[in-house]
Design an enzyme around this catalytic site. Structure first.
Site, PDB file in Angstrom:
ATOM      1  N   LYS A  13     -41.659   0.524  -3.729  1.00 52.66           N
ATOM      2  CA  LYS A  13     -42.358   0.613  -2.603  1.00 52.66           C
ATOM      3  C   LYS A  13     -43.086   2.123  -2.310  1.00 52.66           C
ATOM      4  CE  LYS A  13     -39.049  -0.241   0.155  1.00 52.66           C
ATOM      5  NZ  LYS A  13     -37.839  -0.482  -0.952  1.00 52.66           N
ATOM      6  N   ARG A  88     -35.908  -2.531   8.695  1.00 50.73           N
ATOM      7  CA  ARG A  88     -34.915  -3.235   7.805  1.00 50.73           C
ATOM      8  C   ARG A  88     -33.894  -4.301   8.313  1.00 50.73           C
ATOM      9  NH1 ARG A  88     -35.160   1.227   3.944  1.00 50.73           N
ATOM     10  NH2 ARG A  88     -33.508   1.406   2.513  1.00 50.73           N
ATOM     11  N   ARG A 127     -33.884   7.536 -11.937  1.00 51.97           N
ATOM     12  CA  ARG A 127     -34.849   8.302 -11.330  1.00 51.97           C
ATOM     13  C   ARG A 127     -34.659   9.537 -10.951  1.00 51.97           C
ATOM     14  NH1 ARG A 127     -36.471   4.984  -5.706  1.00 51.97           N
ATOM     15  NH2 ARG A 127     -34.519   5.675  -4.750  1.00 51.97           N
ATOM     16  N   ARG A 160     -31.133  11.708  -6.696  1.00 53.20           N
ATOM     17  CA  ARG A 160     -30.618  11.179  -5.276  1.00 53.20           C
ATOM     18  C   ARG A 160     -29.317  11.092  -5.254  1.00 53.20           C
ATOM     19  NH1 ARG A 160     -34.811   7.235  -2.224  1.00 53.20           N
ATOM     20  NH2 ARG A 160     -32.905   6.632  -1.680  1.00 53.20           N
ATOM     21  N   ARG A 171     -26.366  -0.542  -2.054  1.00 55.38           N
ATOM     22  CA  ARG A 171     -27.497  -0.552  -1.504  1.00 55.38           C
ATOM     23  C   ARG A 171     -28.237  -1.904  -1.507  1.00 55.38           C
ATOM     24  NH1 ARG A 171     -30.136   4.140  -4.024  1.00 55.38           N
ATOM     25  NH2 ARG A 171     -32.001   3.758  -2.624  1.00 55.38           N
TER      26      ARG A 171
HETATM   27  P1  AMP Z   1     -34.483   4.377   1.199  1.00 57.12           P
HETATM   28  O1  AMP Z   1     -35.239   5.736   1.036  1.00 57.12           O
HETATM   29  O2  AMP Z   1     -35.690   3.360   1.885  1.00 57.12           O
HETATM   30  O3  AMP Z   1     -33.957   3.711  -0.119  1.00 57.12           O
HETATM   31  O4  AMP Z   1     -33.399   4.599   2.331  1.00 57.12           O
HETATM   32  C1  AMP Z   1     -32.424   5.556   1.586  1.00 57.12           C
HETATM   33  C2  AMP Z   1     -31.205   5.305   2.829  1.00 57.12           C
HETATM   34  O5  AMP Z   1     -31.666   5.686   4.407  1.00 57.12           O
HETATM   35  C3  AMP Z   1     -30.888   3.920   3.264  1.00 57.12           C
HETATM   36  O6  AMP Z   1     -29.750   3.324   2.197  1.00 57.12           O
HETATM   37  C4  AMP Z   1     -30.499   4.157   4.488  1.00 57.12           C
HETATM   38  O7  AMP Z   1     -28.906   4.393   4.643  1.00 57.12           O
HETATM   39  C5  AMP Z   1     -30.984   4.766   5.342  1.00 57.12           C
HETATM   40  N1  AMP Z   1     -32.367   4.211   5.750  1.00 57.12           N
HETATM   41  C6  AMP Z   1     -33.869   4.290   5.434  1.00 57.12           C
HETATM   42  N2  AMP Z   1     -34.436   3.503   6.280  1.00 57.12           N
HETATM   43  C7  AMP Z   1     -33.571   2.895   7.186  1.00 57.12           C
HETATM   44  C8  AMP Z   1     -33.735   2.086   8.238  1.00 57.12           C
HETATM   45  N3  AMP Z   1     -35.050   1.328   8.245  1.00 57.12           N
HETATM   46  N4  AMP Z   1     -32.679   1.260   8.746  1.00 57.12           N
HETATM   47  C9  AMP Z   1     -31.348   1.919   8.431  1.00 57.12           C
HETATM   48  N5  AMP Z   1     -31.123   2.790   7.496  1.00 57.12           N
HETATM   49  C10 AMP Z   1     -32.113   3.201   6.719  1.00 57.12           C
END
Ligand code: AMP
Length: 214
Positions: A13, A88, A127, A160, A171
């Site tokens: 994404k 989410r 990554r 990360r 996740r």
């Molecule tokens: P991402 O970079 O989108 O994979 O997000 C990394 C982490 O940030 C996720 O595993 C969540 O812990 C937190 N996070 C990001 N966006 C959200 C969201 N919309 N709601 C809740 N937690 C989020």
């Protein structure tokens, strides 16, 4: 136009959003990126979010929603956003719809990317990001010339904190459980477009114009 990119972690994404924002003139908002910046800056939000992120769980709705809606409603984003990682949960989706409606806006399309779980885990665990300039790499698909060193600026590459295999799988499980109601919510509004995220960056990018005009 306001667009939402959805799909499990590792489906691409963020990569597609970076390409699409230039093409469509939208502002890319990645809630994961914004949260990681808060964690690095040790803000109160970052301190509250950090533990959830390390475990691969979701940050509580009220924290993320306030942060995301501030951005979506800001002057910079008036002409439209490309949301990546938000909403989410169903509560986040309803809050987003309400905030957009106040500005006579709506979610015009949700692009739903999918790919098999093993491919997602391979993408996530491999990554790497440059700690200097932010360039992205992958140990298998896009390795740097010298291991763990950025080709562009020579800084160290980092993984990360939540991209180890156990956290990546956590996740993915979390995503599967919480994203399904969000997808159904937007399916009933008739705005979901499906895209196969299995191919290369260029192959997936090539599917988007058709998906968005569907
Ligand atoms: P991402 O970079 O989108 O994979 O997000 C990394 C982490 O940030 C996720 O595993 C969540 O812990 C937190 N996070 C990001 N966006 C959200 C969201 N919309 N709601 C809740 N937690 C989020």
């Amino acid at each position: 136009m306001d667009l939402v990119l959805m799909g499990p972690p590792g489906v691409g994404k963020g990569t597609q959003a970076a390409l699409l924002q230039d093409r469509l003139g939208l502002v890319h908002v990645s809630t994961g990126e914004v949260l990681r910046r808060h964690v690095a800056d040790r803000t109160p939000l970052g301190e509250a979010a950090h533990g959830h992120m390390l475990r691969g769980g979701l940050v509580p709705d009220e924290l993320v929603t306030a942060m995301a809606l501030d951005l979506v409603g800001s002057a910079r984003c008036r002409a439209g956003v490309l949301l990546d990682g938000f909403p989410r949960t169903l509560a986040q989706a309803r809050a987003l719809d309400g905030a957009l409606a106040e500005q006579d806006r709506r979610v015009d399309a949700v692009v739903w990317f999918s790919a098999p779980e093993d491919l997602l885990v391979q993408r996530l665990t491999g990554r790497r990001t440059c700690s200097g300039c932010g360039a992205g790499y992958h140990v298998l698909d896009r390795p740097p010339a010298v291991a763990d060193v950025c080709d562009a600026c020579g800084a160290d590459l980092v993984r990360r904190a939540d991209d180890d295999e156990a956290t990546a799988r956590a996740r993915l499980r979390e995503y599967a459980a919480t994203a399904a109601p969000v997808r159904e919510h937007y399916e009933s509004a008739g705005v979901v477009r499906y895209v196969d995220g299995t191919g290369s960056v260029a192959e997936v990018a090539a599917l988007l114009p058709t998906a968005l005009h569907a």
